[in-house]
Design a protein around this motif. Structure first.
Motif, PDB file in Angstrom:
ATOM      1  N   GLN A 107      67.420  59.008  55.375  1.00  0.00           N
ATOM      2  CA  GLN A 107      67.598  57.560  55.492  1.00  0.00           C
ATOM      3  C   GLN A 107      68.508  57.234  56.668  1.00  0.00           C
ATOM      4  O   GLN A 107      68.232  56.295  57.436  1.00  0.00           O
ATOM      5  N   LEU A 108      69.549  57.982  56.855  1.00  0.00           N
ATOM      6  CA  LEU A 108      70.472  57.782  57.967  1.00  0.00           C
ATOM      7  C   LEU A 108      69.765  57.962  59.304  1.00  0.00           C
ATOM      8  O   LEU A 108      70.010  57.220  60.252  1.00  0.00           O
ATOM      9  N   ALA A 109      68.851  58.915  59.386  1.00  0.00           N
ATOM     10  CA  ALA A 109      68.129  59.154  60.629  1.00  0.00           C
ATOM     11  C   ALA A 109      67.071  58.074  60.893  1.00  0.00           C
ATOM     12  O   ALA A 109      66.796  57.742  62.044  1.00  0.00           O
ATOM     13  N   ALA A 110      66.488  57.511  59.835  1.00  0.00           N
ATOM     14  CA  ALA A 110      65.376  56.567  60.003  1.00  0.00           C
ATOM     15  C   ALA A 110      65.832  55.120  60.167  1.00  0.00           C
ATOM     16  O   ALA A 110      65.196  54.356  60.903  1.00  0.00           O
ATOM     17  N   ASN A 111      66.889  54.702  59.504  1.00  0.00           N
ATOM     18  CA  ASN A 111      67.261  53.287  59.489  1.00  0.00           C
ATOM     19  C   ASN A 111      67.633  52.707  60.859  1.00  0.00           C
ATOM     20  O   ASN A 111      67.282  51.562  61.134  1.00  0.00           O
ATOM     21  N   PRO A 112      68.340  53.389  61.739  1.00  0.00           N
ATOM     22  CA  PRO A 112      68.676  52.762  63.021  1.00  0.00           C
ATOM     23  C   PRO A 112      67.455  52.450  63.898  1.00  0.00           C
ATOM     24  O   PRO A 112      67.525  51.581  64.757  1.00  0.00           O
ATOM     25  N   THR A 113      66.345  53.120  63.668  1.00  0.00           N
ATOM     26  CA  THR A 113      65.153  52.868  64.484  1.00  0.00           C
ATOM     27  C   THR A 113      64.304  51.737  63.917  1.00  0.00           C
ATOM     28  O   THR A 113      63.378  51.289  64.588  1.00  0.00           O
ATOM     29  N   ARG A 114      64.577  51.289  62.732  1.00  0.00           N
ATOM     30  CA  ARG A 114      63.809  50.201  62.121  1.00  0.00           C
ATOM     31  C   ARG A 114      64.247  48.871  62.713  1.00  0.00           C
ATOM     32  O   ARG A 114      65.361  48.717  63.218  1.00  0.00           O
ATOM     33  N   PRO A 115      63.365  47.855  62.633  1.00  0.00           N
ATOM     34  CA  PRO A 115      63.720  46.550  63.201  1.00  0.00           C
ATOM     35  C   PRO A 115      64.856  45.885  62.422  1.00  0.00           C
ATOM     36  O   PRO A 115      65.048  46.173  61.244  1.00  0.00           O
ATOM     37  N   PRO A 116      65.590  44.994  63.082  1.00  0.00           N
ATOM     38  CA  PRO A 116      66.693  44.303  62.388  1.00  0.00           C
ATOM     39  C   PRO A 116      66.182  43.442  61.238  1.00  0.00           C
ATOM     40  O   PRO A 116      65.061  42.947  61.262  1.00  0.00           O
ATOM     41  N   ILE A 117      67.018  43.269  60.237  1.00  0.00           N
ATOM     42  CA  ILE A 117      66.697  42.444  59.085  1.00  0.00           C
ATOM     43  C   ILE A 117      67.724  41.330  58.991  1.00  0.00           C
ATOM     44  O   ILE A 117      68.759  41.356  59.657  1.00  0.00           O
ATOM     45  N   ALA A 118      67.429  40.338  58.160  1.00  0.00           N
ATOM     46  CA  ALA A 118      68.407  39.276  57.920  1.00  0.00           C
ATOM     47  C   ALA A 118      69.610  39.875  57.201  1.00  0.00           C
ATOM     48  O   ALA A 118      69.483  40.803  56.405  1.00  0.00           O
ATOM     49  N   PHE A 119      70.776  39.340  57.508  1.00  0.00           N
ATOM     50  CA  PHE A 119      71.992  39.873  56.924  1.00  0.00           C
ATOM     51  C   PHE A 119      71.915  39.779  55.397  1.00  0.00           C
ATOM     52  O   PHE A 119      71.682  38.707  54.844  1.00  0.00           O
ATOM     53  N   PRO A 120      72.099  40.896  54.672  1.00  0.00           N
ATOM     54  CA  PRO A 120      71.956  40.859  53.215  1.00  0.00           C
ATOM     55  C   PRO A 120      73.126  40.150  52.552  1.00  0.00           C
ATOM     56  O   PRO A 120      74.264  40.261  52.992  1.00  0.00           O
ATOM     57  N   VAL A 121      72.798  39.436  51.479  1.00  0.00           N
ATOM     58  CA  VAL A 121      73.834  38.734  50.718  1.00  0.00           C
ATOM     59  C   VAL A 121      74.551  39.715  49.790  1.00  0.00           C
ATOM     60  O   VAL A 121      75.766  39.704  49.677  1.00  0.00           O
ATOM     61  N   ALA A 122      73.777  40.570  49.139  1.00  0.00           N
ATOM     62  CA  ALA A 122      74.352  41.553  48.218  1.00  0.00           C
ATOM     63  C   ALA A 122      74.240  42.948  48.831  1.00  0.00           C
ATOM     64  O   ALA A 122      73.293  43.236  49.555  1.00  0.00           O
ATOM     65  N   PRO A 123      75.193  43.819  48.558  1.00  0.00           N
ATOM     66  CA  PRO A 123      75.114  45.172  49.101  1.00  0.00           C
ATOM     67  C   PRO A 123      73.916  45.924  48.536  1.00  0.00           C
ATOM     68  O   PRO A 123      73.573  45.788  47.371  1.00  0.00           O
ATOM     69  N   ASP A 124      73.274  46.690  49.385  1.00  0.00           N
ATOM     70  CA  ASP A 124      72.104  47.467  48.986  1.00  0.00           C
ATOM     71  C   ASP A 124      72.178  48.807  49.704  1.00  0.00           C
ATOM     72  O   ASP A 124      72.227  48.864  50.933  1.00  0.00           O
ATOM     73  N   ASP A 125      72.160  49.896  48.962  1.00  0.00           N
ATOM     74  CA  ASP A 125      72.293  51.226  49.556  1.00  0.00           C
ATOM     75  C   ASP A 125      71.117  51.590  50.451  1.00  0.00           C
ATOM     76  O   ASP A 125      71.244  52.429  51.326  1.00  0.00           O
ATOM     77  N   ARG A 126      69.958  50.971  50.254  1.00  0.00           N
ATOM     78  CA  ARG A 126      68.805  51.278  51.100  1.00  0.00           C
ATOM     79  C   ARG A 126      68.996  50.740  52.516  1.00  0.00           C
ATOM     80  O   ARG A 126      68.290  51.132  53.432  1.00  0.00           O
ATOM     81  N   LEU A 127      69.940  49.836  52.708  1.00  0.00           N
ATOM     82  CA  LEU A 127      70.141  49.206  54.006  1.00  0.00           C
ATOM     83  C   LEU A 127      71.282  49.830  54.804  1.00  0.00           C
ATOM     84  O   LEU A 127      71.662  49.300  55.847  1.00  0.00           O
ATOM     85  N   LEU A 128      71.815  50.947  54.340  1.00  0.00           N
ATOM     86  CA  LEU A 128      72.911  51.591  55.065  1.00  0.00           C
ATOM     87  C   LEU A 128      72.453  52.012  56.453  1.00  0.00           C
ATOM     88  O   LEU A 128      71.346  52.526  56.625  1.00  0.00           O
ATOM     89  N   PHE A 129      73.271  51.768  57.436  1.00  0.00           N
ATOM     90  CA  PHE A 129      73.018  52.115  58.833  1.00  0.00           C
ATOM     91  C   PHE A 129      71.759  51.434  59.372  1.00  0.00           C
ATOM     92  O   PHE A 129      71.090  51.953  60.232  1.00  0.00           O
ATOM     93  N   ARG A 130      71.445  50.246  58.845  1.00  0.00           N
ATOM     94  CA  ARG A 130      70.304  49.475  59.326  1.00  0.00           C
ATOM     95  C   ARG A 130      70.845  48.293  60.112  1.00  0.00           C
ATOM     96  O   ARG A 130      71.836  47.682  59.753  1.00  0.00           O
ATOM     97  N   ARG A 131      70.194  47.968  61.211  1.00  0.00           N
ATOM     98  CA  ARG A 131      70.642  46.830  62.005  1.00  0.00           C
ATOM     99  C   ARG A 131      70.331  45.543  61.264  1.00  0.00           C
ATOM    100  O   ARG A 131      69.299  45.413  60.618  1.00  0.00           O
ATOM    101  N   SER A 132      71.231  44.597  61.377  1.00  0.00           N
ATOM    102  CA  SER A 132      71.021  43.298  60.746  1.00  0.00           C
ATOM    103  C   SER A 132      71.390  42.210  61.741  1.00  0.00           C
ATOM    104  O   SER A 132      72.105  42.443  62.711  1.00  0.00           O
ATOM    105  N   ALA A 133      70.865  41.037  61.481  1.00  0.00           N
ATOM    106  CA  ALA A 133      71.127  39.902  62.359  1.00  0.00           C
ATOM    107  C   ALA A 133      71.573  38.725  61.510  1.00  0.00           C
ATOM    108  O   ALA A 133      71.059  38.503  60.420  1.00  0.00           O
ATOM    109  N   ALA A 134      72.528  37.987  62.019  1.00  0.00           N
ATOM    110  CA  ALA A 134      73.027  36.806  61.325  1.00  0.00           C
ATOM    111  C   ALA A 134      73.218  35.692  62.353  1.00  0.00           C
ATOM    112  O   ALA A 134      73.603  35.943  63.495  1.00  0.00           O
ATOM    113  N   THR A 135      72.899  34.488  61.935  1.00  0.00           N
ATOM    114  CA  THR A 135      73.084  33.332  62.799  1.00  0.00           C
ATOM    115  C   THR A 135      74.279  32.535  62.290  1.00  0.00           C
ATOM    116  O   THR A 135      74.314  32.143  61.127  1.00  0.00           O
TER     117      THR A 135
END
Length: 87
Positions: A40-68
Motif C-alpha cells: 500500500q505504501l508503494a502504490a498510494n503515492p502514484t494514485r491520483p489525488p483525492i478530496a481531503f478525508p473528513v475521517a481518518p482511514d488507514d487505506r488512505l495512508l501516504f495518498r495525495r489529497s487536495a483541499a480547497t
C-alpha cells in the motif's frame, strides 16, 4: 558443589520462551500484514489525488489529497460593536 540458582534460571528461561514466541508471532502472523502495508505504501503515492478525508482511514495512508480553502465569510450585523440590544 555449588547449586544452580533457581529463580534467576527460571526468569531467564521465561524470557527466552517469550522471545521465541514473539519471533514466531512476527514471522507467522505479522509478516502478511506488514507486506500488505508495504505494498500500500508503494502504490498510494502514484494514485491520483483525492478530496481531503473528513475521517481518518488507514487505506488512505501516504495518498495525495487536495483541499480547497475558501476565504472567510464576514457577516456584518446591524449595530455590531455598539452597546444595547441586538436581535
Amino acid at each position: 558443589m555449588r547449586r544452580v540458582p533457581v529463580l534467576p534460571t527460571l526468569v531467564v528461561g521465561l524470557a527466552v520462551a517469550a522471545m521465541i514466541a514473539l519471533g514466531l508471532w512476527q514471522l507467522l502472523i505479522r509478516l502478511p500484514e506488514k507486506e500488505a502495508q508495504l505494498a500500500q505504501l508503494a502504490a498510494n503515492p502514484t494514485r491520483p489525488p483525492i478530496a481531503f478525508p473528513v475521517a481518518p482511514d488507514d487505506r488512505l495512508l501516504f495518498r495525495r489529497s487536495a483541499a480547497t480553502c475558501r476565504p472567510p465569510v464576514t457577516v456584518t450585523l446591524a449595530g455590531a460593536g455598539a452597546a444595547g440590544f441586538r436581535a
